[in-house]
Motif scaffolding. Structure first.
Motif, PDB file in Angstrom:
ATOM      1  N   UNK A  48       0.700  -1.135  -0.101  1.00 31.14           N
ATOM      2  CA  UNK A  48      -0.076   0.124   0.008  1.00 31.14           C
ATOM      3  C   UNK A  48       0.897   1.335  -0.066  1.00 31.14           C
ATOM      4  N   UNK A  49       2.061   1.117   0.650  1.00 31.98           N
ATOM      5  CA  UNK A  49       2.818   2.366   0.891  1.00 31.98           C
ATOM      6  C   UNK A  49       4.148   1.831   1.556  1.00 31.98           C
ATOM      7  N   UNK A  50       4.951   2.626   1.608  1.00 37.08           N
ATOM      8  CA  UNK A  50       6.570   2.337   2.464  1.00 37.08           C
ATOM      9  C   UNK A  50       6.539   3.269   3.466  1.00 37.08           C
ATOM     10  N   UNK A  51       7.147   2.772   4.697  1.00 35.70           N
ATOM     11  CA  UNK A  51       7.910   3.795   5.747  1.00 35.70           C
ATOM     12  C   UNK A  51       9.126   3.804   5.347  1.00 35.70           C
ATOM     13  N   UNK A  52       9.751   5.038   5.363  1.00 44.48           N
ATOM     14  CA  UNK A  52      11.100   5.329   4.877  1.00 44.48           C
ATOM     15  C   UNK A  52      11.938   6.233   6.111  1.00 44.48           C
ATOM     16  N   UNK A  53      12.978   5.857   6.660  1.00 40.40           N
ATOM     17  CA  UNK A  53      13.759   6.671   7.482  1.00 40.40           C
ATOM     18  C   UNK A  53      14.975   7.131   6.898  1.00 40.40           C
ATOM     19  N   UNK A  54      15.272   8.254   6.848  1.00 35.55           N
ATOM     20  CA  UNK A  54      16.697   8.902   6.250  1.00 35.55           C
ATOM     21  C   UNK A  54      17.368   9.358   7.329  1.00 35.55           C
ATOM     22  N   UNK A  55      18.740   8.930   7.166  1.00 36.16           N
ATOM     23  CA  UNK A  55      19.427   9.613   8.246  1.00 36.16           C
ATOM     24  C   UNK A  55      20.895   9.803   7.676  1.00 36.16           C
ATOM     25  N   UNK A  56      21.729  10.668   8.311  1.00 38.56           N
ATOM     26  CA  UNK A  56      23.094  10.970   7.814  1.00 38.56           C
ATOM     27  C   UNK A  56      24.164   9.804   8.007  1.00 38.56           C
ATOM     28  N   UNK A  57      24.728   9.431   6.818  1.00 34.09           N
ATOM     29  CA  UNK A  57      25.561   8.287   7.088  1.00 34.09           C
ATOM     30  C   UNK A  57      26.639   8.616   7.967  1.00 34.09           C
ATOM     31  N   UNK A  58      27.029   9.531   8.212  1.00 33.22           N
ATOM     32  CA  UNK A  58      28.439   9.882   8.884  1.00 33.22           C
ATOM     33  C   UNK A  58      28.232   9.785  10.326  1.00 33.22           C
ATOM     34  N   UNK A  59      26.780   9.751  10.878  1.00 34.10           N
ATOM     35  CA  UNK A  59      26.493   9.783  12.237  1.00 34.10           C
ATOM     36  C   UNK A  59      25.813   8.416  12.664  1.00 34.10           C
ATOM     37  N   UNK A  60      25.855   7.763  11.748  1.00 35.44           N
ATOM     38  CA  UNK A  60      25.146   6.221  11.994  1.00 35.44           C
ATOM     39  C   UNK A  60      25.995   5.323  12.126  1.00 35.44           C
ATOM     40  N   UNK A  61      26.056   4.122  13.030  1.00 34.93           N
ATOM     41  CA  UNK A  61      26.894   2.950  12.996  1.00 34.93           C
ATOM     42  C   UNK A  61      25.951   1.931  12.441  1.00 34.93           C
ATOM     43  N   UNK A  62      26.835   0.922  12.180  1.00 31.87           N
ATOM     44  CA  UNK A  62      25.933  -0.119  11.687  1.00 31.87           C
ATOM     45  C   UNK A  62      24.889  -0.767  12.470  1.00 31.87           C
ATOM     46  N   UNK A  63      25.310  -0.828  13.865  1.00 26.13           N
ATOM     47  CA  UNK A  63      24.338  -1.061  15.028  1.00 26.13           C
ATOM     48  C   UNK A  63      23.212  -0.336  14.856  1.00 26.13           C
ATOM     49  N   UNK A  64      23.308   0.840  14.745  1.00 21.99           N
ATOM     50  CA  UNK A  64      21.944   1.835  14.776  1.00 21.99           C
ATOM     51  C   UNK A  64      21.276   1.568  13.561  1.00 21.99           C
ATOM     52  N   UNK A  65      21.885   1.333  12.365  1.00 21.84           N
ATOM     53  CA  UNK A  65      21.246   1.010  11.271  1.00 21.84           C
ATOM     54  C   UNK A  65      20.219  -0.244  11.529  1.00 21.84           C
TER      55      UNK A  65
END
Length: 86
Positions: A48-65
């Motif tokens: 029906x639709x998607x949920x999307x989260x965008x985040x700065x790559x430099x401020x995000x660890x693999x664990x946070x993703x």
């Protein structure tokens, strides 16, 4: 190619979400923004639709993703249930 698209879609289906790193054609970072999307299904099991989260790559660890992906999938599943998807 179609085979490449199918391979990506298989991965998305298996994971339950899609993610991307913003890059330029030469492989260098553009805006340094990553995105994660999870599908929300309707009663007929169609997206029906998607949920999307965008985040700065430099401020995000693999664990946070990974944590954001899990949370996004959980929210998408709840919305799908509200639309009648089981």
């Amino acid at each position: 190619t179609r085979d490449e698209v199918e391979k990506v879609l298989d991965t998305v289906r298996r994971q339950g979400y899609a993610s991307t790193v913003d890059t330029r054609p030469d492989g260098t970072a553009a805006l340094r923004i990553n995105a994660i999307s999870a599908p929300v299904f309707d009663v007929n099991a169609r997206v029906a639709f998607t949920l999307t989260a965008m985040h700065p790559a430099s401020d995000t660890s693999t664990e946070q993703v990974q944590s954001m992906s899990a949370q996004l999938k959980a929210h998408a599943a709840r919305l799908s249930q509200h639309l009648g998807y089981t």
